[in-house]
Design an enzyme around this catalytic site. Structure first.
Site, PDB file in Angstrom:
ATOM      1  N   CYS A 162      30.457  31.701  39.825  1.00 25.22           N
ATOM      2  CA  CYS A 162      31.317  32.225  40.886  1.00 25.22           C
ATOM      3  C   CYS A 162      30.810  31.986  42.330  1.00 25.22           C
ATOM      4  O   CYS A 162      29.908  32.711  42.632  1.00 25.22           O
ATOM      5  CB  CYS A 162      31.902  33.535  40.751  1.00 25.22           C
ATOM      6  SG  CYS A 162      33.463  34.112  41.645  1.00 25.22           S
TER       7      CYS A 162
ATOM      8  N   HIS B  75      39.845  31.553  34.868  1.00 23.53           N
ATOM      9  CA  HIS B  75      38.737  32.174  36.014  1.00 23.53           C
ATOM     10  C   HIS B  75      39.403  32.165  37.370  1.00 23.53           C
ATOM     11  O   HIS B  75      39.392  33.497  38.121  1.00 23.53           O
ATOM     12  CB  HIS B  75      37.522  31.212  36.073  1.00 23.53           C
ATOM     13  CG  HIS B  75      36.458  31.513  37.169  1.00 23.53           C
ATOM     14  ND1 HIS B  75      35.428  31.913  36.770  1.00 23.53           N
ATOM     15  CD2 HIS B  75      36.645  31.726  38.590  1.00 23.53           C
ATOM     16  CE1 HIS B  75      34.537  32.269  37.861  1.00 23.53           C
ATOM     17  NE2 HIS B  75      35.566  32.229  39.013  1.00 23.53           N
ATOM     18  N   GLU B  76      39.889  31.310  37.768  1.00 20.70           N
ATOM     19  CA  GLU B  76      40.735  31.387  39.117  1.00 20.70           C
ATOM     20  C   GLU B  76      42.102  32.324  39.202  1.00 20.70           C
ATOM     21  O   GLU B  76      42.074  33.167  40.059  1.00 20.70           O
ATOM     22  CB  GLU B  76      41.348  30.075  39.578  1.00 20.70           C
ATOM     23  CG  GLU B  76      40.247  28.924  39.703  1.00 20.70           C
ATOM     24  CD  GLU B  76      38.950  29.440  40.699  1.00 20.70           C
ATOM     25  OE1 GLU B  76      39.235  30.017  41.648  1.00 20.70           O
ATOM     26  OE2 GLU B  76      38.006  28.890  40.437  1.00 20.70           O
TER      27      GLU B  76
HETATM   28 ZN    ZN Z   1      35.458  32.817  40.995  1.00 17.72          ZN
END
Ligand code: ZN
Length: 185
Positions: A103, A145-146
């Site tokens: 990330c 994830h986003e």
């Molecule tokens: Zn991220």
């Protein structure tokens, strides 16, 4: 190009639920500039997705794009550019699949995360139109994830086996995982 600084884990904005975008806002020059800034930041940082809270804008907007023939991801998968506003996610297949994730807001770290294999996302696009998309496999992980970023979550919250967290240098030295099986945002 106007890339903006990416905020890192520990910044409170990353832990807030982002504000839904008001539909009349989407056509404004300010909103278009936000989308351009997000795109430029994603490209400059070499990510395959970015969420507005990561540039310290607490709005429910995220961009995802898996480039074709990307050096890092090979030919595994590619996707068009998705501009996702005010998403809602539904799990279609709850069977878990695991990928190593990274990330931009948690630099220098990789962690193994298991997430549902297929999800449906209902969202508003950059023209203000309602859309629906079913994401499978690696792309499903990228979407989850986003979208997590829009609801105050980071991927490290999803790691169930903490022995599978690694600094990037050690990850590259000691793991035989193929690069295309790693999500680096
Ligand atoms: Zn991220």
């Amino acid at each position: 190009m106007t890339a903006r600084p990416v905020i890192r884990m520990g910044h409170p904005t990353l832990r807030q639920t982002a504000e839904p975008v008001i539909l009349s806002e989407i056509s404004t020059p300010e909103f278009k500039e936000l989308l351009a800034n997000l795109y430029d930041t994603m490209k400059v940082e070499g990510g395959i997705g970015i969420a507005a809270p990561q540039i310290n804008v607490s709005k429910q907007v995220t961009l995802i794009e898996l480039p074709a023939n990307n050096e890092r991801y090979g030919t595994l998968e590619s996707s068009p550019l998705f501009i996702i506003i005010n998403p809602e996610i539904t799990i279609i297949d709850s069977e878990l699949q695991g990928f190593w994730e990274g990330c931009l807001s948690v630099p220098g770290i990789r962690g193994f995360v298991e997430r549902p294999r297929v999800v449906q996302i209902n969202y508003t696009d950059e023209l203000g139109e309602q859309k629906q998309f079913i994401a499978e496999n690696f792309l499903a992980t990228v979407f989850q994830h986003e979208l997590d970023h829009l609801f105050g979550k980071l991927y490290i919250d999803r790691i169930t086996d903490t022995t599978r967290i690694s600094f990037l240098d050690e990850f590259n030295e000691f793991n035989s995982v193929k690069k295309e099986d790693t999500l680096e945002e």
